[in-house]
Design a protein around this motif. Structure first.
Motif, PDB file in Angstrom:
ATOM      1  N   VAL A  16      -6.955  -1.474   1.616  1.00 13.70           N
ATOM      2  CA  VAL A  16      -7.049  -0.384   0.327  1.00 13.70           C
ATOM      3  C   VAL A  16      -6.275   0.337   0.948  1.00 13.70           C
ATOM      4  N   ARG A  17      -5.577   0.495   1.216  1.00 11.89           N
ATOM      5  CA  ARG A  17      -3.955   1.408   0.948  1.00 11.89           C
ATOM      6  C   ARG A  17      -2.671   0.664   0.989  1.00 11.89           C
ATOM      7  N   ILE A  18      -3.188  -0.980   1.255  1.00  5.92           N
ATOM      8  CA  ILE A  18      -1.719  -1.240   1.197  1.00  5.92           C
ATOM      9  C   ILE A  18      -2.386  -2.055  -0.450  1.00  5.92           C
ATOM     10  N   LEU A  19      -3.537  -2.586  -1.026  1.00  2.00           N
ATOM     11  CA  LEU A  19      -3.263  -3.257  -2.550  1.00  2.00           C
ATOM     12  C   LEU A  19      -3.603  -1.861  -3.307  1.00  2.00           C
ATOM     13  N   GLU A  47      -2.104  -5.817   9.788  1.00  2.00           N
ATOM     14  CA  GLU A  47      -1.312  -5.198  10.909  1.00  2.00           C
ATOM     15  C   GLU A  47      -0.475  -4.443  10.471  1.00  2.00           C
ATOM     16  N   LEU A  48      -0.454  -4.830   8.779  1.00  2.00           N
ATOM     17  CA  LEU A  48       0.744  -4.237   7.892  1.00  2.00           C
ATOM     18  C   LEU A  48       0.105  -2.968   8.298  1.00  2.00           C
ATOM     19  N   GLY A  49      -0.886  -2.728   7.161  1.00  2.00           N
ATOM     20  CA  GLY A  49      -0.904  -1.448   7.244  1.00  2.00           C
ATOM     21  C   GLY A  49      -0.898  -0.605   8.889  1.00  2.00           C
ATOM     22  N   ALA A  50      -1.511  -1.058   9.468  1.00  2.00           N
ATOM     23  CA  ALA A  50      -1.481   0.263  10.811  1.00  2.00           C
ATOM     24  C   ALA A  50      -0.181   0.752  11.095  1.00  2.00           C
TER      25      ALA A  50
END
Length: 342
Positions: free
Chosen positions: A143-146, A188-191
């Motif tokens: 959600v955050r990435i998009l 992984e990108l979000g974390a």
DNA sequence: AACGCGGGGAT
DNA sequence: ATCCCAGCGTT
């Protein structure tokens, strides 16, 4: 570069980054379906770092579906002690029992979702990671990435509404050739890069696709409303007698912490015990509550009556029962002080 | 659709 | 002190 007009370029940049930047997690080094299932259940609403020691202990005690299915439920709950959301442990136990009896085994997301504890996220995660099934996961990271990639500053009432809003986009950018790696790469990108606070845009592998980075609006996105925090005060008792500690056992059908032990509260007694000087005051937050717990020492002789749900547990047997996480920690602390004083 | 469910890491 | 975490089941 635009995310939705060039999804393949986005997927490739993400995949290249994931190949070199992924963390060496225990379910990645020697993958199996069982490890994927256990890790995904444990990871629900739990940070990866928090669950790692639990995962290792779990795999040692319950190495496969059959071992878990055959285990007694007290054993299962005991190995989940401290991790929270205990219905996950009960569901995982039931899942193992259903799984070993299933024929044929589930092979697509919808079939996984029929098992206990498996919802939209987890069914997509398991089927994509362990079975190469093309389903996009939509968790908090995604959600955050998009939202940031599309510079979507809409206000959402809750997380569920945001998940629903970004599911079509997640499906549109999914790499259907390698859905498992794509999904894990997104999370992984979000974390590790597209964090909530202080996003590391300068090292982001897909910053060239990011509309919020171009506008400088990344940190405030997504905009999700939160619930008000409620303050709660609980007075608890520390009653030791003859090498035993008095504990309250929460009913098996309770909605909260069923079957677990905790320090008795003054409300567990028909008449409120007379309190002296506090032994300790603890504060913690759970979900939308802020809980302050004050622990008072009490002599057993001053108890008027003892309700049936209170039990004397021998101090050297405390490791055999399941205490709620904080109460296990506090009990250990207080016992240490107790033995040092006597 | 809204709510309850745990505990902890990060800031 | 606050937010949020590889969400799900129930109401």
């Amino acid at each position: 570069m635009s995310l939705l007009s060039q999804p393949e370029a986005f997927q490739q940049a993400l995949a290249d980054w994931y190949a070199i930047a992924q963390r060496p997690l225990p379910w990645r080094t020697a993958p199996s379906l069982y490890k994927t299932v256990v890790s995904e259940l444990m990871a629900q609403q739990t940070q990866i770092k928090t669950m790692l020691p639990y995962f290792d202990r779990w795999l040692k005690r319950f190495p496969d579906f059959q071992a878990l299915a055959d285990a007694p439920s007290e054993d299962v709950l005991k190995h989940w002690e401290g991790l929270g959301y205990y219905s996950r442990a009960r569901n995982l136990h039931k899942l193992a029992q259903e799984y070993v009896a299933l024929d044929p085994k589930p092979s697509i997301a919808k079939e996984w979702q029929a098992l206990p504890g498996i919802g939209p996220y987890t069914s997509a995660a398991i089927s994509s990671i362990a079975q190469n099934f093309p389903a996009a996961v939509v968790d908090g990271n995604v959600v955050r990435i998009l939202a940031r990639l599309t510079n979507d500053a809409r206000a959402f009432k809750n997380n569920g509404e945001a998940v629903k809003a970004f599911t079509p986009t997640a499906d549109a950018v999914l790499n259907t050739k390698t859905p498992g790696d794509h999904n894990q790469a997104m999370m992984e990108l979000g974390a590790t890069v597209c964090q909530k606070g202080n996003p590391l845009c300068t090292v982001c592998p897909v910053v060239q696709f990011c509309a919020s980075a171009a506008q400088g609006t990344t940190e405030g996105i997504p905009n999700i409303q939160r619930k008000a925090i409620v303050q709660v005060q609980i007075d608890r008792l520390w009653i030791v007698h003859d090498g035993k500690l008095l504990l309250h056992r929460i009913a098996d059908d309770a909605r909260q912490l069923a079957g677990q032990y905790e320090l008795p509260a003054t409300t567990h007694f028909a008449t409120k015990p007379k309190l002296g000087k506090a032994l300790a005051t603890k504060s913690r937050g759970i979900t939308n509550k802020r809980i302050k717990e004050t622990i008072y020492p009490l002599k057993p002789s001053s108890l008027s009556s003892q309700p049936s749900e209170l039990h004397w547990i021998a101090l050297d047997q405390l490791d055999r029962i399941t205490l709620s996480g904080p109460h296990r920690r506090w009990t250990k602390e207080l016992l240490k002080a107790h033995s040092a004083a006597s």
